[in-house]
Write an enzyme that holds these catalytic residues in place. Structure first.
Site, PDB file in Angstrom:
ATOM      1  N   CYS B  32       0.841  -1.203   0.000  1.00  0.00           N
ATOM      2  CA  CYS B  32       0.000   0.000   0.000  1.00  0.00           C
ATOM      3  C   CYS B  32       0.873   1.250   0.000  1.00  0.00           C
ATOM      4  CB  CYS B  32      -0.916  -0.037   1.214  1.00  0.00           C
ATOM      5  SG  CYS B  32      -1.592   1.544   1.699  1.00  0.00           S
ATOM      6  N   CYS B  35       0.235   4.016   2.499  1.00  0.00           N
ATOM      7  CA  CYS B  35       0.639   3.597   3.847  1.00  0.00           C
ATOM      8  C   CYS B  35       2.117   3.913   4.068  1.00  0.00           C
ATOM      9  CB  CYS B  35       0.411   2.094   4.032  1.00  0.00           C
ATOM     10  SG  CYS B  35      -1.304   1.588   3.841  1.00  0.00           S
TER      11      CYS B  35
END
Lengths: 312, 109
Positions: B32, B35
């Site tokens: 991700c 993230c």
């Protein structure tokens, strides 16, 4: 953080970072301000395949991290803060941030754009509960689930194709009967068995019960209503420029893009705008970087002219 | 030293739900991208709130059941727990100022 710089750059996407590389190398005292973390839209993009020099493509976050490292190498200072306004004080351009005012003789606005919203019921309510603007982040939560992508441009197809790795079915909903996306992406999308297309269709409402369960649709030509069962909906209907903080200071078009000439000069001397924030931008990583370089060179010339005048 | 502690399905109940002080959980996964961009902001917050809030991170690939239990369908998601109960949920990459505001709100609830 000092208060006085040669040039302040607002927004650390590919445009702002390229500009900072150039002004840093020109030994101009540079401040680069970013409200999130550097990278802009590419920080949440899967693979960038059309930026020259990377024969197999490069992951968006890897490209943005490399740009950040390169930017710092040439001495640009970074500030993590939000800009809420700009004012003029003689030849000084004063940037008002959450961490106080900073001043420079030249300002480059590279604040970019963010995903536009559909503006339909359910969109905000189910954000993070099935509604997403980031397939790369959220695709893995939709394994074997039906999802929809709204839009017909490069981003919609790119992210739709990414979703086919996880989802059982990806329905692309587009308000026209043909796609705006590049041909190579269209070829891939039409060849992908998991992709389906709903043409001339608009989303009227996102329905759910705690999480998304279906979409209420309408045919844009006939007005006929329909419904589509999905667990996720990914919205890629274009971009809204982040120019609110400059309203009233710089001339813009109706959508909020700043008007500039070929050297990225705005109507206000010493203020430049480049990348997705400007009118008629090509909205590509490579053109964003090009815009940043152009603006930085224009700043250098502007500052030289100011010094020459002061020396007369 | 103010760095987020990795928690998992096995340690979640003890380290988060049974904690004596408020706990922030950063739900993330290695693939991700946002993230990765959020992580340094969370680390800065961890230092600023040291002693007042326990900072943890949970890999949703390795601990999918915890993510499912709290209906996580988008990452990064940040949740704040007090006395075993979620009191705040923030979805997506946000500016640090926003996160601080949300965290401060959660602390006074």
């Amino acid at each position: 953080m000092d208060k006085q710089y040669d040039v302040i750059i607002v927004g650390a996407g590919p445009t702002g970072m390229t500009a900072a590389i150039y002004t840093g190398r020109a030994r101009l005292k540079t401040l680069l301000i970013e409200r999130m973390t550097p990278g802009g839209q590419i920080a949440t993009t899967s693979t960038v395949e059309n930026y020259p020099g990377f024969t197999q493509g490069i992951e968006g976050p890897d490209l943005s991290e490399a740009m950040e490292t390169q930017t710092k190498r040439f001495g640009a200072e970074m500030l993590s803060s939000e800009v809420h306004g700009v004012s003029l004080d003689g030849l000084d351009r004063v940037v008002h941030t959450d961490d106080g005012d900073v001043t420079a003789r030249a300002l480059i606005v590279t604040s970019g754009a963010e995903h536009a919203r559909l503006g339909v019921p359910g969109e905000l309510e189910y954000m993070g509960k099935g509604v997403s603007n980031c397939a790369v982040c959220d695709a893995a939560f939709f394994v074997d689930s039906p999802v929809a992508v709204v839009g017909g441009g490069d981003a919609a197809l790119d992210e739709g194709l990414f979703l086919t790795r996880y989802a059982s079915k990806v329905t692309l909903i587009h308000r026209r009967d043909q796609l705006r996306a590049g041909k190579i992406l269209q070829e891939r999308a039409f060849a992908e068995p998991k992709m389906e297309f709903q043409w001339d269709t608009v989303v009227e409402r996102i329905n759910g019960n705690g999480v998304v369960s279906s979409l209420s649709l309408k045919n844009a030509k006939t007005g006929a209503p329909s419904s589509l069962e999905v667990e996720g909906v990914f919205i890629y209907i274009g971009l809204t420029p982040n120019s609110n903080f400059l309203q009233g200071l710089l001339p813009m078009d109706n959508a909020g893009h700043i008007l500039v000439n070929a050297w990225m000069e705005t109507a206000v001397p010493g203020i430049f705008a480049a990348g997705d924030i400007r009118q008629q931008a090509a909205r590509q990583v490579v053109s964003a970087a090009g815009d940043g370089a152009t603006a930085a060179l224009a700043v250098r010339r502007y500052l030289q002219e100011l010094r020459a005048k002061a020396g007369e | 030293m103010g760095k987020p502690v990795e928690v998992s399905e096995i340690t979640f109940d003890d380290q988060v739900l049974k904690s004596g002080q408020p706990v922030l959980v950063d739900f993330w996964a290695p693939w991700c991208a946002p993230c990765r961009r959020l992580a340094p902001i969370v680390e800065e917050l961890a230092q600023e709130y040291e002693g007042r809030v326990t900072f943890t991170k949970l890999n949703t690939d390795e601990s999918p059941n915890v993510a499912a239990r709290y209906g996580i369908m988008s990452i990064p998601t940040i949740m704040v727990f007090k006395n075993g109960h979620p009191v705040k949920q923030v979805v997506g990459l946000r500016p640090k100022k926003d996160l601080k505001q949300q965290l401060d709100e959660a602390l006074v609830v």
